[in-house]
Design an enzyme around this catalytic site. Structure first.
Site, PDB file in Angstrom:
ATOM      1  N   GLU A  42       0.710  -1.219   0.509  1.00 43.11           N
ATOM      2  CA  GLU A  42      -0.259  -0.050   0.105  1.00 43.11           C
ATOM      3  C   GLU A  42       1.180   1.598  -0.265  1.00 43.11           C
ATOM      4  OE1 GLU A  42      -3.130   0.084  -0.690  1.00 43.11           O
ATOM      5  OE2 GLU A  42      -3.506  -1.984  -0.675  1.00 43.11           O
ATOM      6  N   TYR A 123      -6.296   6.833   4.119  1.00 45.57           N
ATOM      7  CA  TYR A 123      -6.769   5.122   2.901  1.00 45.57           C
ATOM      8  C   TYR A 123      -6.095   4.308   3.672  1.00 45.57           C
ATOM      9  CZ  TYR A 123      -5.600   2.380  -0.737  1.00 45.57           C
ATOM     10  OH  TYR A 123      -5.773   1.535  -1.375  1.00 45.57           O
ATOM     11  N   ASP A 141      -9.458   4.269  -2.604  1.00 37.92           N
ATOM     12  CA  ASP A 141      -8.978   5.146  -3.393  1.00 37.92           C
ATOM     13  C   ASP A 141      -9.577   5.402  -4.822  1.00 37.92           C
ATOM     14  OD1 ASP A 141      -9.451   2.926  -4.838  1.00 37.92           O
ATOM     15  OD2 ASP A 141      -7.161   2.155  -5.434  1.00 37.92           O
ATOM     16  N   CYS A 203     -19.587  -5.366 -16.812  1.00 31.05           N
ATOM     17  CA  CYS A 203     -19.412  -4.742 -15.236  1.00 31.05           C
ATOM     18  C   CYS A 203     -20.564  -6.525 -14.176  1.00 31.05           C
ATOM     19  CB  CYS A 203     -20.579  -3.554 -15.441  1.00 31.05           C
ATOM     20  SG  CYS A 203     -20.112  -3.011 -13.637  1.00 31.05           S
TER      21      CYS A 203
END
Length: 341
Positions: A42, A123, A141, A203
């Site tokens: 991260e 975050y 994000d 999707c």
């Protein structure tokens, strides 16, 4: 807006079948992720692409397979391995965090505890808590912002829309498998709900997307116009003394902090003289784009009359281009071509 309760189950089902294979990730149903690897990935991924990070991550974890090993690492070696990822403050925070975690006996397991560590913000703390510890935290994000903006047809431009998008994302986060869900949202944004030309036809939540229903998916999220970047200029000296070059470690704080570089001045707020007396000659300019400004750096080459007034001598055969930050690689490439001519 369609039924939001079905979004998390549909995304998890899609993720179980289509999750990206990444070196820091445990596949769906593969057990608990290693908190150290989650944290390291991260930090590396902040404002850097997955494709760029993979090789760095694998090299870092080969050299320092645990947080304890990283805590014992030499600062200069870590900075050298970080070269190319940019934002060297992240590397300094990485080391500070590793040492704090090693001293404490491990990473905290809560978002609140993680926030207290160097370099871990809102975050990153949410991502570690969710992915490593399966805590029901909402991870937002850039990919997730885009997905949420389209699901809810949010037309407020970024960055003003950020609080609204976080609040909406929180309504979707499930209590079951929140870590897999967070990664599913990231994967959806990276592979299907992309910035340009989203592939809406495949999707998994196409029937629950308000932007798709309105025909505006490709236009979201909207972004406020960016201010033009200012231009800066400076000078870099490639100083030879015998069969050695002068390099210096930049100040720990500030641009390219803690990295090995050619002596330079003016562009970074430091009004410094050359590293010594020489017949300096200009060989050109290199240009480099930083986050907040554009830089044109005049490159000067010269043979020092005596030992340098600042920095240290490094034999030419020991110069490691990959250990230099990106800006200084450009300087060295230009100088090396001139010296070889």
């Amino acid at each position: 807006m369609r039924d939001t309760k079905v979004i998390a189950p549909q995304l998890l089902d899609w993720y179980d079948r289509h999750a990206r294979v990444l070196p820091w990730r445990v596949p769906p149903g593969g057990g608990q992720a290693d908190p150290y690897r989650v944290w390291l990935s991260e930090v590396m991924l902040q404002q850097t692409t997955v494709a760029a990070v993979k090789a760095y991550f694998e090299r870092f974890t080969a050299l320092w397979p645990t947080v304890e090993a990283l805590a014992l690492a030499d600062d200069a070696q870590v900075m050298a391995e970080w070269a190319g990822l940019g934002y060297y403050a992240r590397a300094r925070n990485l080391l500070a965090c590793a040492r704090a975690v090693a001293a404490a006996g491990g990473l905290p397991t809560t978002r609140e505890g993680l926030r207290e560590l160097p370099g871990i913000g809102a975050y990153t703390s949410a991502a570690i808590a969710a992915i490593a510890y399966d805590a029901p935290e909402t991870v937002v994000d850039g990919n997730v912002e885009r997905v949420v903006a389209r699901l809810f047809a949010v037309e407020t431009p970024l960055p003003a829309a950020k609080p609204e998008l976080v609040a909406l994302a929180e309504t979707l986060t499930p209590r079951s498998r929140p870590g897999d869900y967070a990664q599913a949202m990231m994967d959806l944004g990276a592979t299907i709900c992309t910035p340009r030309s989203p592939v809406c036809g495949i999707c998994p939540v196409i029937h629950d997307c308000e932007a798709r229903a309105q025909g505006i998916a490709a236009n979201l999220p909207r972004k406020a116009p960016k201010a033009a970047k200012p231009d800066r200029s400076g000078i870099a000296w490639v100083a030879l003394h015998g069969d050695s070059l002068v390099l210096e470690e930049r100040p720990a704080k500030g641009l390219l902090g803690g990295t090995l570089a050619f002596p330079s001045a003016h562009w970074d707020g430091r009004d410094l003289p050359p590293p010594g007396a020489a017949e300096w000659r200009e060989i050109g300019h290199v240009r480099h784009v930083f986050t907040h400004f554009n830089l044109s750096l005049q490159v000067m080459v010269g043979n020092l009359d005596a030992a340098p007034d600042r920095g240290r001598l490094v034999p030419l055969r020991q110069i490691d281009r990959d250990a230099l930050p990106g800006l200084m690689r450009k300087v060295w490439d230009m100088a090396r071509a001139e010296l070889a001519a």
